[in-house]
Scaffold this active site. Sequence first.
Site, PDB file in Angstrom:
ATOM      1  N   TYR A  77       0.852  -1.194   0.000  1.00 12.31           N
ATOM      2  CA  TYR A  77       0.000   0.000   0.000  1.00 12.31           C
ATOM      3  C   TYR A  77       0.878   1.230   0.000  1.00 12.31           C
ATOM      4  CZ  TYR A  77      -4.986  -0.695   0.118  1.00 12.31           C
ATOM      5  OH  TYR A  77      -6.269  -0.924  -0.252  1.00 12.31           O
ATOM      6  N   GLU A  79      -0.661   4.741  -0.376  1.00 14.39           N
ATOM      7  CA  GLU A  79      -1.497   5.931  -0.549  1.00 14.39           C
ATOM      8  C   GLU A  79      -0.723   7.172  -0.142  1.00 14.39           C
ATOM      9  OE1 GLU A  79      -4.716   3.645   1.368  1.00 14.39           O
ATOM     10  OE2 GLU A  79      -6.025   5.094   0.360  1.00 14.39           O
ATOM     11  N   ASP A 254      -7.136  15.347 -23.308  1.00 15.95           N
ATOM     12  CA  ASP A 254      -7.032  13.906 -23.112  1.00 15.95           C
ATOM     13  C   ASP A 254      -6.385  13.338 -24.369  1.00 15.95           C
ATOM     14  OD1 ASP A 254      -7.462  11.197 -23.069  1.00 15.95           O
ATOM     15  OD2 ASP A 254      -9.561  11.316 -22.458  1.00 15.95           O
ATOM     16  N   THR A 283      -3.887   7.566 -21.283  1.00 14.01           N
ATOM     17  CA  THR A 283      -3.697   6.199 -20.834  1.00 14.01           C
ATOM     18  C   THR A 283      -2.314   5.791 -21.307  1.00 14.01           C
ATOM     19  OG1 THR A 283      -4.815   5.445 -22.824  1.00 14.01           O
ATOM     20  CG2 THR A 283      -6.105   5.456 -20.802  1.00 14.01           C
ATOM     21  N   LYS A 286      -2.316   2.522 -24.960  1.00 13.26           N
ATOM     22  CA  LYS A 286      -2.780   2.585 -26.365  1.00 13.26           C
ATOM     23  C   LYS A 286      -1.559   2.792 -27.263  1.00 13.26           C
ATOM     24  CE  LYS A 286      -7.451   4.201 -25.273  1.00 13.26           C
ATOM     25  NZ  LYS A 286      -7.515   4.755 -23.911  1.00 13.26           N
ATOM     26  N   ARG A 292      -1.635  -1.223 -18.861  1.00 18.15           N
ATOM     27  CA  ARG A 292      -2.967  -0.609 -18.763  1.00 18.15           C
ATOM     28  C   ARG A 292      -2.970   0.364 -17.581  1.00 18.15           C
ATOM     29  NH1 ARG A 292      -7.354  -1.739 -21.383  1.00 18.15           N
ATOM     30  NH2 ARG A 292      -6.074  -3.098 -22.639  1.00 18.15           N
TER      31      ARG A 292
HETATM   32  N1  DSN Z   1     -12.042   2.354 -24.694  1.00 15.81           N
HETATM   33  C1  DSN Z   1     -11.142   3.310 -25.256  1.00 15.81           C
HETATM   34  C2  DSN Z   1     -11.209   3.328 -26.741  1.00 15.81           C
HETATM   35  O1  DSN Z   1     -11.381   2.275 -27.297  1.00 15.81           O
HETATM   36  O2  DSN Z   1     -11.056   4.357 -27.367  1.00 15.81           O
HETATM   37  C3  DSN Z   1     -11.312   4.662 -24.705  1.00 15.81           C
HETATM   38  O3  DSN Z   1     -11.525   4.600 -23.349  1.00 15.81           O
END
Ligand code: DSN
Length: 485
Positions: A77, A79, A254, A283, A286, A292
């Site tokens: 942990y 935090e 974003d 994120t 991607k 992730r």
């Molecule tokens: N689920 C993602 C996408 O496929 O674009 C975005 O959160």
Amino acid sequence: MTTSASSDIAQGAQYAETASAAYQSALQVIETIEPRIADATRKELADQRDSLKLIASENYASPAVLLTMGTWLSDKYAEGTIGHRFYAGCQNIDTVESLAAEHARELFGAPYAYAQPHSGIDANLVAYWAILATRVEAPALAEKGVRNVNDLSETDWEELRHQYGNQRLMGMSLDTGGHLTHGFRPNISGKMFHQRSYGTDPETGLLDYDALAAAAREFKPLVLVGGYSAYPRRVNFAKMREIADEVGATLFVDMAHFAGLVAGKVFTGDEDPVPHAHITTTTTHKSLRGPRGGLVLATAEYSDAVDKGCPMVLGGPLSHVMAAKAVALAEARQPSFQAYAQRVADNAKSLAEGFLKRGARLVTGGTDNHLVLLDVQSFGLTGRQAESALLDAGVVTNRNAIPADPNGAWYTSGIRFGTPALTSRGFNADEFDKVAELVVDVLSNTEADGTSKAKYTLADGVADRVKAASAELLAANPLYPGLTL
Ligand code: DSN
């Protein structure tokens, strides 16, 4: 057909034998407790190896990134924030989080980075609450002469709660490519803010900055949101910042979808959101090709508020994932990542041209990022029918709404394609042209069933023909070569 680009760092070729042994051992251990999990894990690798993965938000992380997640860092942990934790014994987690933040700052040229968010929605919630804390809460506390919300009287606290709930946010609409967290009503972002969307030009499908500026002048949002999940074009973030400044909004971007293109220096200058936005989130899994998770980048003005992501929005950080973020960001700082990012964009162009020359209709008429949005109405199909028929032929995509979609967000009229994953396998532009040919082969041989927006018939023999052609492409670009389970 030209030969494939050689597989890069994502394939882990330089340590394939060691990684292979590590996974074999790990699966043997898992098998002793829950063999069905070991089995599903093996099958998932086989499925990913054997299909054309074209989901724009997916990728293949390197074995180094994946292995980093499977350790005892998970058991701690932590935090709080670096050096200020609510638990004892966090010295190694401090090292992990500091390295993830340092790599992120260096890679993106950001003054401050926060590596704790577990996902994109967490990162966006941290950003939204950091904006509220900076722009709404801090002035209210200063006015009352107190340091934090615990020191407010009940009456002042009620007033502040009312103010939190009365702020405005403007983001791209879902059907023109925005994300759920950009103010879509069923999402918390659409509930915590008064929300208004901006769209794209109905004729061209492109962002219209003059229309956006006019809408922002009228609505006067506290938060102007940039970024998208399904807009196949680049965005001028310098212009968006001008609009935000004019109306007194905080520019929040974003960049989850295109962070890899920013990291890889394909998007620079006005197209790089980091120097223009007050807060940028992404994120990490991607186009950035990490584990992730989420990441927040902020200017000095917002960094203190973002740093309070825990306890403001988050609980304990996933330290094993922060470690994997550090490894992925270190990979993205290598020159080979820039070559990868450029290939992602070049391959998307090739895929788009492959569709156009075969008579398909694309939203905005093409792409200049990593994704392509195909309007499947010209094939007489819904997105749902097209997605399923493609899957039957081993082509993994996702259906996606197109602007003013007559079939709504569930059935949709579009299919979104992305190039990050297959580019990590080594696919080149010629191979993406072949992918376009295979997709068009499937869709032009699929017939909608008039009784349902989900049912369809794929002509006999097409799935086998497409799978055989895909198998050749996939064999030429193996996923994790040398990794045997
Ligand atoms: N689920 C993602 C996408 O496929 O674009 C975005 O959160």
